[in-house]
Scaffold this motif. Structure first.
Motif, PDB file in Angstrom:
ATOM      1  N   VAL A   1       0.815  -1.215   0.000  1.00 59.88           N
ATOM      2  CA  VAL A   1       0.000   0.000   0.000  1.00 59.88           C
ATOM      3  C   VAL A   1       0.846   1.260   0.000  1.00 59.88           C
ATOM      4  CG1 VAL A   1      -1.947  -1.148   1.139  1.00 59.88           C
ATOM      5  CG2 VAL A   1      -0.259   0.060   2.537  1.00 59.88           C
ATOM      6  N   ARG A   2       2.036   1.197   0.588  1.00 61.26           N
ATOM      7  CA  ARG A   2       2.888   2.391   0.615  1.00 61.26           C
ATOM      8  C   ARG A   2       3.284   2.840  -0.782  1.00 61.26           C
ATOM      9  NH1 ARG A   2       7.204   1.171   5.419  1.00 61.26           N
ATOM     10  NH2 ARG A   2       7.527  -0.647   4.117  1.00 61.26           N
ATOM     11  N   VAL A   3       3.287   1.906  -1.724  1.00 55.85           N
ATOM     12  CA  VAL A   3       3.643   2.246  -3.098  1.00 55.85           C
ATOM     13  C   VAL A   3       2.402   2.444  -3.965  1.00 55.85           C
ATOM     14  CG1 VAL A   3       4.810   1.416  -5.182  1.00 55.85           C
ATOM     15  CG2 VAL A   3       5.862   1.063  -2.944  1.00 55.85           C
ATOM     16  N   GLU A   4       1.365   1.656  -3.742  1.00 57.87           N
ATOM     17  CA  GLU A   4       0.198   1.681  -4.627  1.00 57.87           C
ATOM     18  C   GLU A   4      -0.811   2.780  -4.296  1.00 57.87           C
ATOM     19  OE1 GLU A   4      -1.683  -2.093  -5.042  1.00 57.87           O
ATOM     20  OE2 GLU A   4      -0.057  -2.895  -6.275  1.00 57.87           O
ATOM     21  N   TYR A   5      -0.846   3.227  -3.045  1.00 58.02           N
ATOM     22  CA  TYR A   5      -1.862   4.203  -2.639  1.00 58.02           C
ATOM     23  C   TYR A   5      -1.229   5.524  -2.224  1.00 58.02           C
ATOM     24  CZ  TYR A   5      -5.131   0.284  -2.561  1.00 58.02           C
ATOM     25  OH  TYR A   5      -5.905  -0.789  -2.922  1.00 58.02           O
ATOM     26  N   GLU A   6      -1.690   6.592  -2.835  1.00 67.53           N
ATOM     27  CA  GLU A   6      -1.196   7.926  -2.478  1.00 67.53           C
ATOM     28  C   GLU A   6      -1.859   8.441  -1.203  1.00 67.53           C
ATOM     29  OE1 GLU A   6      -1.631  10.615  -5.701  1.00 67.53           O
ATOM     30  OE2 GLU A   6      -0.311   9.499  -7.041  1.00 67.53           O
ATOM     31  N   ARG A   7      -3.057   7.939  -0.923  1.00 68.05           N
ATOM     32  CA  ARG A   7      -3.776   8.288   0.309  1.00 68.05           C
ATOM     33  C   ARG A   7      -3.901   7.036   1.170  1.00 68.05           C
ATOM     34  NH1 ARG A   7      -6.738  13.201   0.281  1.00 68.05           N
ATOM     35  NH2 ARG A   7      -5.684  14.610  -1.193  1.00 68.05           N
TER      36      ARG A   7
ATOM     37  N   GLN B   1      -9.171  -2.162   1.439  1.00 65.21           N
ATOM     38  CA  GLN B   1      -8.011  -2.067   0.549  1.00 65.21           C
ATOM     39  C   GLN B   1      -6.778  -2.683   1.195  1.00 65.21           C
ATOM     40  OE1 GLN B   1      -8.115   2.191   0.022  1.00 65.21           O
ATOM     41  NE2 GLN B   1      -8.999   2.044  -2.026  1.00 65.21           N
ATOM     42  N   PHE B   2      -6.624  -2.448   2.492  1.00 61.84           N
ATOM     43  CA  PHE B   2      -5.464  -2.995   3.185  1.00 61.84           C
ATOM     44  C   PHE B   2      -5.524  -4.518   3.227  1.00 61.84           C
ATOM     45  CE2 PHE B   2      -2.851  -4.110   6.873  1.00 61.84           C
ATOM     46  CZ  PHE B   2      -1.688  -3.420   6.570  1.00 61.84           C
TER      47      PHE B   2
ATOM     48  N   ARG C   1      -3.583  -9.888   1.428  1.00 61.65           N
ATOM     49  CA  ARG C   1      -3.897 -11.233   0.954  1.00 61.65           C
ATOM     50  C   ARG C   1      -4.466 -11.168  -0.457  1.00 61.65           C
ATOM     51  NH1 ARG C   1      -7.250 -14.617   5.221  1.00 61.65           N
ATOM     52  NH2 ARG C   1      -5.272 -14.497   6.351  1.00 61.65           N
ATOM     53  N   PRO C   2      -3.615 -10.855  -1.439  1.00 57.75           N
ATOM     54  CA  PRO C   2      -4.097 -10.772  -2.826  1.00 57.75           C
ATOM     55  C   PRO C   2      -4.549 -12.135  -3.320  1.00 57.75           C
ATOM     56  CG  PRO C   2      -1.710 -10.732  -2.765  1.00 57.75           C
ATOM     57  CD  PRO C   2      -2.167 -10.625  -1.341  1.00 57.75           C
TER      58      PRO C   2
END
Length: 249
Positions: free
Chosen positions: A84-90, A96-97, A102-103
């Protein structure tokens, strides 16, 4: 930094959970550590959601409740945080987490992770595992992954992975030196080494042509190697870390 992540139990209705246990190496609980990491990843955006200590406590209880009900492991949360640190700007929502932790697991994508993770562990590294289920499926087929091509073990691997995923709960992935089969570099013949290198090339080639849970990292590193100077250094470090590459200073 103000200490919003540490709140009084007088305000709390928190359940008993491993996520609230203080980790000696950290000096705080795992959920407090996650709060601080998300705060560091999203300056202002994260803290602005919490006007007081009680709101932080409510967040912790809510997320821990779901972590426990989903039987999320520490390794899965660590993996999700990197993603998430790379994929989400917010800051990500809880949903989402969880998706990042667990994709969806495709058998071939899981094989990619198992194969490269196996090589990492040969080198004394933890490896990047999208789920503990992938690790334990790989453990049950460790010698086959090492000695046979994907086409030769495809059906058995898919069945093994399916059975492992169906358990829904797994032991934590052990440290490299915590298992007698791990943490050493085995002696391999020249033929075995050549086969493994050839198989590794196939894994990466196929990964480049199809979506998998590390596509974002591969694309980002490709931009860096192409000379793109706009890639943030922290994003590059995160991508290198999840891919098991040398992290830039």
């Amino acid at each position: 930094m103000s200490d919003l992540s540490v709140t009084s139990r007088a305000f709390s209705t928190r359940p008993q959970s491993k996520w609230f246990d203080v980790v000696p190496a950290l000096g705080i609980s795992s959920i407090d550590h996650l709060f601080n990491r998300l705060d560091g990843a999203y300056p202002f955006y994260w803290r602005s959601n919490f006007p007081d200590a009680q709101s932080v406590e409510n967040w912790k209880e809510s997320w821990v409740e779901v972590f426990d009900s989903e039987k999320l492991s520490f390794d899965e949360v660590k993996f999700g945080l990197k993603t998430v640190r790379v994929e989400y700007e917010r800051p990500p929502t809880l949903k989402q987490f969880l998706s990042a932790c667990r994709p969806a697991v495709d058998p071939y994508e899981a094989y990619q992770a198992a194969f490269t993770g196996q090589i990492a562990r040969d080198q004394g590294k933890h490896g990047v595992w999208p789920s503990p289920a992938v690790f334990w499926a790989a453990m049950s087929m460790w010698s086959e992954l090492r000695s046979q091509t994907y086409s030769a073990i495809e059906k058995r691997w898919a069945a093994t992975l399916k059975a492992e995923l169906a358990k829904g709960e797994w032991d934590e992935i052990p440290k490299v030196n915590a298992h007698p089969a791990l943490g050493y570099t085995p002696m391999r013949s020249v033929e075995d080494e050549a086969r493994m290198q050839d198989e590794l090339k196939k894994v990466w080639k196929r990964a480049d042509s199809a979506f998998d849970h590390l596509t974002w990292a591969r694309k980002l590193i490709a931009r860096v190697e192409a000379g793109d100077k706009t890639v943030p250094l922290q994003a590059e470090k995160n991508a290198r870390e999840v891919l098991g590459l040398k992290v830039v200073a």
